[in-house]
Design a protein around this motif. Structure first.
Motif, mmCIF file in Angstrom:
data_model
loop_
_atom_site.group_PDB
_atom_site.id
_atom_site.type_symbol
_atom_site.label_atom_id
_atom_site.label_comp_id
_atom_site.label_asym_id
_atom_site.label_seq_id
_atom_site.Cartn_x
_atom_site.Cartn_y
_atom_site.Cartn_z
ATOM 1 N N GLY A 1 1.056 -1.120 0.371
ATOM 2 C CA GLY A 1 -0.160 -0.040 0.036
ATOM 3 C C GLY A 1 0.914 1.429 0.572
ATOM 4 N N GLU A 2 1.687 1.157 0.927
ATOM 5 C CA GLU A 2 2.658 2.738 0.596
ATOM 6 C C GLU A 2 3.727 2.433 -0.649
ATOM 7 N N GLN A 3 4.071 1.504 -0.490
ATOM 8 C CA GLN A 3 4.860 1.613 -2.036
ATOM 9 C C GLN A 3 3.533 1.829 -3.409
ATOM 10 N N CYS A 4 2.505 1.649 -2.978
ATOM 11 C CA CYS A 4 1.912 1.884 -4.996
ATOM 12 C C CYS A 4 1.641 3.528 -3.972
ATOM 13 N N GLU A 5 0.839 4.289 -2.752
ATOM 14 C CA GLU A 5 0.967 5.551 -2.348
ATOM 15 C C GLU A 5 2.251 6.644 -3.411
ATOM 16 N N ALA A 6 2.962 5.898 -3.072
ATOM 17 C CA ALA A 6 3.944 6.877 -3.079
ATOM 18 C C ALA A 6 4.625 7.159 -4.350
ATOM 19 N N VAL A 7 4.327 5.813 -5.302
ATOM 20 C CA VAL A 7 4.132 5.951 -7.067
ATOM 21 C C VAL A 7 3.370 6.791 -7.226
ATOM 22 N N VAL A 8 2.156 6.731 -6.780
ATOM 23 C CA VAL A 8 0.599 8.281 -7.350
ATOM 24 C C VAL A 8 1.151 9.334 -6.082
ATOM 25 N N LEU A 9 1.892 9.346 -6.265
ATOM 26 C CA LEU A 9 2.453 10.831 -5.339
ATOM 27 C C LEU A 9 3.562 11.446 -7.056
ATOM 28 N N PHE A 10 4.122 10.914 -7.733
ATOM 29 C CA PHE A 10 5.258 11.049 -8.335
ATOM 30 C C PHE A 10 4.665 11.974 -9.383
ATOM 31 N N PRO A 11 3.531 11.968 -9.930
ATOM 32 C CA PRO A 11 3.002 13.569 -10.650
ATOM 33 C C PRO A 11 3.136 14.396 -10.218
ATOM 34 N N LYS A 12 2.482 14.784 -9.485
ATOM 35 C CA LYS A 12 2.516 16.131 -8.502
ATOM 36 C C LYS A 12 4.396 16.498 -8.361
ATOM 37 N N LYS B 1 4.291 14.362 -20.725
ATOM 38 C CA LYS B 1 4.863 15.866 -21.268
ATOM 39 C C LYS B 1 6.862 15.453 -20.092
ATOM 40 N N HIS B 2 6.890 14.980 -19.337
ATOM 41 C CA HIS B 2 7.983 15.311 -18.678
ATOM 42 C C HIS B 2 8.967 14.036 -19.467
ATOM 43 N N LEU B 3 8.729 13.410 -20.224
ATOM 44 C CA LEU B 3 9.262 11.939 -20.723
ATOM 45 C C LEU B 3 10.733 12.644 -21.121
ATOM 46 N N GLU B 4 10.451 13.356 -21.914
ATOM 47 C CA GLU B 4 12.223 13.679 -22.943
ATOM 48 C C GLU B 4 13.302 14.133 -21.612
ATOM 49 N N LYS B 5 12.646 14.870 -20.681
ATOM 50 C CA LYS B 5 13.766 15.662 -19.558
ATOM 51 C C LYS B 5 14.461 14.361 -19.280
ATOM 52 N N ILE B 6 14.535 12.884 -19.349
ATOM 53 C CA ILE B 6 14.723 11.717 -18.875
ATOM 54 C C ILE B 6 16.454 12.085 -19.605
ATOM 55 N N LEU B 7 17.133 11.808 -18.613
ATOM 56 C CA LEU B 7 18.697 12.027 -18.778
ATOM 57 C C LEU B 7 19.346 10.054 -19.844
ATOM 58 N N PRO C 1 9.466 20.619 -12.266
ATOM 59 C CA PRO C 1 9.982 20.133 -13.206
ATOM 60 C C PRO C 1 11.069 20.088 -14.174
ATOM 61 N N PHE C 2 11.824 19.742 -13.091
ATOM 62 C CA PHE C 2 13.609 19.902 -13.552
ATOM 63 C C PHE C 2 14.307 18.239 -14.360
ATOM 64 N N PRO C 3 15.180 18.597 -15.499
ATOM 65 C CA PRO C 3 15.070 17.426 -15.194
ATOM 66 C C PRO C 3 16.284 16.178 -14.731
ATOM 67 N N ILE C 4 16.823 17.248 -13.462
ATOM 68 C CA ILE C 4 17.675 16.319 -12.846
ATOM 69 C C ILE C 4 16.810 15.220 -11.939
ATOM 70 N N LEU C 5 15.839 16.383 -11.765
ATOM 71 C CA LEU C 5 15.250 15.471 -10.552
ATOM 72 C C LEU C 5 14.197 14.488 -11.524
ATOM 73 N N ILE C 6 13.632 14.472 -12.271
ATOM 74 C CA ILE C 6 12.843 13.852 -13.112
ATOM 75 C C ILE C 6 13.362 12.929 -13.095
ATOM 76 N N VAL D 1 2.793 2.345 -12.635
ATOM 77 C CA VAL D 1 3.985 3.285 -12.841
ATOM 78 C C VAL D 1 3.840 3.493 -13.796
ATOM 79 N N LEU D 2 2.998 2.155 -15.234
ATOM 80 C CA LEU D 2 2.543 2.786 -16.449
ATOM 81 C C LEU D 2 1.300 4.208 -15.842
ATOM 82 N N LYS D 3 0.963 4.236 -15.434
ATOM 83 C CA LYS D 3 -0.277 5.516 -15.133
ATOM 84 C C LYS D 3 0.411 6.628 -15.197
ATOM 85 N N VAL D 4 1.329 6.362 -13.587
ATOM 86 C CA VAL D 4 2.507 7.572 -13.606
ATOM 87 C C VAL D 4 3.164 7.943 -14.942
ATOM 88 N N THR D 5 3.618 7.155 -15.536
ATOM 89 C CA THR D 5 4.555 8.013 -17.107
ATOM 90 C C THR D 5 3.160 8.225 -17.821
#
Length: 960
Positions: free
Chosen positions: A39-50, A92-98, A56-61, A83-87
């Motif tokens: 449950g805690e793992q799922c909650e952590a995953v769904v907080l990533f979009p916020k 719009k943030h995918l291109e910031k993956i280094l 919204p800078f690349p180093i963190l994303i 994770v799929l839903k978060v992605t």
């Protein structure tokens, strides 16, 4: 506990946040990911979009997505789905993956799982990443393999991934097209699967041959599989492919119209109508007369209201474009067809009186658009038919408060206002009809009618006086309760009254409005009415309303805000009493207004907060104060001609010095100072205009008018006194022909034209400088002061919010510490930025590109003190970069060859879609310390040591 901390980090929008918050939030979420509880793992995953939204800078994303990829690789299917839903939410943030390779490697490892559900989720994940990995061959191969799977879930996921990659990759689309064709035509492929495979063909538009083969396959499917679901899916894919490839739109129009005309199935007809509407929006210029005629014939003969409504929706879309002009032009003979004899007009006239309100609304739209676009000589009767149709629809809907009736009423009123702007001679009877209907309508209809009356009166102010009596009578009985609609009606009626009265309210009107406000209005309604009064120039009335509102607010910031508005209204009210020719009275009025303005600016400063700094408001008021002071100074300077006239020897002094201005005495120098002051004010107004990217058009036009008034005064000073021969009036000659949008603009333009005419006449008759010239200048000042200032929407309300956040690298470890760089090397400064929007992005204008200007200045020098060339002391580079998904990044090479401390400033400005540059900021500075490189330092030390040691005496034994 860690997740609650992360939630608090992500929910609070504190001012002046530091990057430490982003790292802390990521660490807290990482703790949740490493938790042993699902449950805690799922909650952590769904907080990533916020987290991505807030930082919204690349180093963190990049770091966050790598952590998510680990969870995807090691977790169970439910975590993978999260994770799929978060992605998908964070596309719009995918291109910031280094580290794209590492991220894809961790995700792709799951494709070899024995679990078909895990493989399906992985395929959907790869499809969601298609924008950043369009040409990954291993992903292409896995999708091809999975299309042959025996598990339905995996096949559907493969279809999703194949569609995503086809849209992004030309190579994949060309390679997969044949396989998809075989599967669609294969006898062993279930029909349900074929229906899911067919939409993939809409992405086969990367080249002409691919689009052509896909079109042939779709044509074969439409002919070979006549079942309703297959025809619907094939036709819609056909349309999408044509809309993307553009060249096949005329053929697609014919095909859709053929199905609309000949196919008896309502579902197919409905699909054809929806696709026709899509093509009408996409390419109305490709609709020839025969296409529109076929659609009209179908609409005239169709017995079903729902289908007739859809066809009329297509026609109403076309009627506002060039397609309607093509329809009324006979292609063969080149002569115009009489509009009333065409099927389109017959259809529109018939539908105006239809029992279905939505059909009637579209009929009115089509008829009014035809009336506007056709030549005036052909449509005298058509105009009358349009007005009658609109009036009958208004009468039908005005007493019905249902949502459908209100939507129809709004459409009809919008069409009426557009028609009256194009055909002003129809306005008088239309306004009388609306005023008559106001008394009989329900409250929600009255609000819409008031909006229409305000728009008509703004465009045709001559109709305002005729409205006023009926509007005041209605206001007396308008409200009996404090419901939302009643409050809205009070505001709308008051707005129309302000527009109709043209900023001169009588005592009776004020009494009627105040009495209603005291009876049933709440504080917010009173504030909205006061705001409208300030916008229309009714400053005496707005001052009284702000006065009574000050003590009814719960915050001291609101109190100071209302108090400042009261002072500004009182200041403008002082200026309204200025009389023509009363120069001393004008100076007294300006002095009184300045006292109120100074009180108001103090309150306005107190009302600002870090989250709402009121930058535009403060700058606008400061400019108004400085303008009034400059106008007062100009009147004083004009009066100095009486108190200090030119001396008797002024002509001799002028001839001796060669300066003809000396002939006028000391007033010439004072006038030059005044002219420079007004030009400086105009430049400041231009800067304010350029920094107001989010302002509405009316506010920007208001600032432009203030700037033009300052330029006008400086031009008049030059034309009358300083340089009459060189002054030209031709550049101001078009002022009268400009289309005005508000009463304030109309008055200002009238003053501009009148002043220019007087000045031009005076310069031709009398040489400078006489009492006639100074009197003309003072009259111009008084004429400008007598126009009540309009406080436009942006002063009170910000509908669009756009800001840019910059990040520089390398960045110093502490803000005060400079970045070290060797003087023989160049510093690579990377500038990243994120465009942040409010709730309504792009409402008035959108960002086309961001202009980055980097400058460096030498602050202190540590090297030897010899003369340094100026171009080596500074760097000045400018680059334009287009943001993608609200993110941009670029690099600058900076040279710091001079030893010492340099300040580097990075300033951002934006360029909108019209190519206009806006100085939005922000401006960021970093310190750079240029150090001597070790090799040069060693050489210098050796040279110093050798210069310090005395040369040894040469002798016979020196060599030993």
């Amino acid at each position: 506990m860690s997740l609650s901390t992360a939630r608090s980090f992500l929910s609070e929008a504190c001012y002046g946040e530091q990057e430490l918050d982003a790292n802390s939030a990521l660490m807290e979420l990482d703790k949740g990911l490493r938790s042993g509880k699902l449950g805690e793992q799922c909650e952590a995953v769904v907080l990533f979009p916020k987290l991505f939204q807030k930082y919204p800078f690349p180093i963190l994303i990049n770091s966050a997505f790598l952590k998510l990829a680990d969870i995807f690789r090691l977790g169970n299917n439910f975590l993978r789905l999260c994770v799929l839903k978060v992605t998908q939410q964070s596309e719009k943030h995918l291109e910031k993956i280094l580290n794209v390779d590492e991220f894809v490697k961790r995700v792709f490892s799951v494709i070899h799982s024995n679990d078909p559900v895990a493989r399906a989720i992985t395929l959907r994940m790869l499809g969601s990443l298609a924008s950043i990995i369009p040409d990954r061959k291993n992903a292409h191969h896995s999708i091809r393999q999975s299309l042959d799977s025996h598990d339905n879930v995996e096949v559907e996921a493969a279809i999703f991934a194949a569609a995503s990659f086809s849209a992004q990759s030309k190579d994949f689309a060309a390679g997969i097209c044949n396989k998809v064709s075989e599967m669609i035509q294969g006898l062993d492929t279930p029909v349900e699967l074929k229906l899911k495979l067919i939409p993939m063909l809409q992405h086969m538009h990367h080249d002409a041959s691919l689009a052509s083969s896909s079109r042939e396959l779709l044509q074969h499917l439409v002919n070979s599989y006549p079942s309703t679901p297959m025809v619907i899916v094939s036709l819609h894919t056909f349309t999408q492919l044509a809309a993307s490839s553009l060249i096949d739109i005329p053929k697609q129009l014919q095909l859709l119209l053929q199905y609309l005309k000949d196919d008896p199935r309502k579902a197919v007809k409905r699909l054809a109508i929806n696709d026709l509407k899509l093509l009408a929006k996409k390419a109305p210029h490709l609709w020839i007369r025969e296409n529109t005629q076929t659609l009209c014939e179908c609409a005239l003969t169709i017995p079903y209201n729902s289908l007739k409504l859809g066809m009329l929706a297509v026609l109403s879309t076309l009627s506002g474009t060039i397609a309607v002009k093509q329809y009324f032009t006979n292609v063969a003979g080149g002569s115009a067809v009489p509009p009333r004899l065409t099927d389109l007009v017959k259809l529109a006239q018939e539908c105006c009186y239809h029992s279905n309100l939505a059909v009637a609304a579209h009929g009115v739209v089509v008829l009014s658009n035809i009336s506007i676009s056709c030549p005036e000589k052909d449509i005298v009767q058509l105009e009358q038919d349009t007005v009658l149709g609109v009036e009958s629809l208004l009468m039908l809907c005005s007493q019905d408060s249902s949502p459908s009736a209100q939507a129809t009423l709004k459409t009809a009123l919008t069409s009426l206002v557009k028609l009256l702007k194009s055909r002003p001679h129809l306005s008088q009877p239309a306004v009388e009809f609306l005023l008559g209907q106001l008394h009989l309508s329900c409250d929600s209809s009255r609000v819409l009618m008031c909006h229409a009356l305000a728009a008509i009166a703004t465009h045709l102010p001559v109709l305002g006086d005729g409205m006023l009596g009926d509007l005041v009578d209605l206001y007396r009985v308008a409200s009996h309760s404090s419901t939302d609609k009643q409050q809205e009606l009070l505001v709308s009626l008051a707005t129309v009254i302000f527009v109709a009265s043209q900023s001169s309210l009588t005592a009776e009107v004020k009494t009627v409005i105040k009495q209603q406000l005291e009876n049933v209005a709440n504080g917010w309604t009173v504030y909205r009415i006061a705001r409208q009064a300030s916008r229309m120039g009714c400053h005496e009335f707005s001052s009284e309303l702000y006065q009574c509102l000050r003590t009814r607010v719960a915050s001291e910031h609101f109190y100071f805000w209302l108090n400042s508005l009261k002072e500004f209204s009182q200041a403008e009210q002082c200026l309204s009493h200025v009389e023509d020719g009363d120069y001393s009275g004008a100076m007294s009025a300006i002095a009184e207004a300045l006292r109120s303005y100074q009180k108001g600016i103090a309150s306005l400063t107190a009302a600002s907060t870090p989250l709402s700094p009121l930058t535009f408001q403060c700058e606008f008021i400061k400019l108004r104060i400085d303008t009034l002071q400059a106008l007062s100074q100009l009147i004083c300077t004009c009066n100095s001609l009486k108190t200090s006239p030119p001396p008797a020897i002024a002509t001799t002094i002028a001839l001796t010095s060669g300066n003809d201005l000396q002939r006028c005495g000391r007033i010439s120098m004072q006038m030059k100072v005044c002219m420079d002051e007004f030009r400086s004010l105009a430049a400041r107004y231009a800067d304010l205009h350029q920094s107001s990217f989010d302002a509405d058009y009316a506010t920007l036009r208001n600032v432009e008018l203030q700037q033009q008034s300052c330029l006008l005064v400086s031009h008049v000073i030059e034309a009358l006194i300083l340089d009459p021969q060189a002054a030209s009036f031709q550049e101001y000659g078009t002022l009268g022909s400009v289309q005005t949008e508000s009463e304030y603009e109309r008055r200002m333009m009238s003053v501009f034209n009148r002043v220019l005419e007087e000045v031009e006449g005076l310069t031709k008759k009398h040489p400078p400088v006489s009492h006639l010239h100074t009197g003309c200048l003072c009259d111009a000042v008084i004429a400008l002061l007598k126009v009540p200032l309009s406080f436009q929407r942006y002063f009170f309300q910000k509908l669009q919010s756009t800001s840019i956040k910059l990040a520089l690298s390398p960045s110093p470890r502490t803000p005060s510490e400079p970045i070290p760089v060797q003087n023989t090397q160049q510093l690579t400064l990377k500038v990243e930025g994120v465009v942040q929007h409010g709730s309504t992005p792009g409402l008035f204008r959108k960002i086309q590109s961001v202009c980055l200007n980097v400058t460096s200045v030498l602050q202190s020098k540590t090297g030897p003190d010899y003369k340094i060339p100026l171009d080596t002391k500074t760097n000045e580079i400018e680059q334009r970069v287009e943001p993608h998904n609200d993110y941009f990044s670029t690099q600058f090479l900076l040279n710091f060859s001079i030893l010492g401390t340099h300040t580097v400033t990075v300033e951002a400005s934006v360029v909108d879609e019209s190519g206009i540059e806006w100085k939005t900021g922000p401006k960021t500075t970093v310190s750079v310390k240029s150090l001597e490189d070790p090799y040069s330092q060693q050489l210098r030390h050796q040279l110093q040591q050798s210069a310090a040691q005395p040369a040894p005496q040469r002798g016979a034994y020196a060599r030993f």
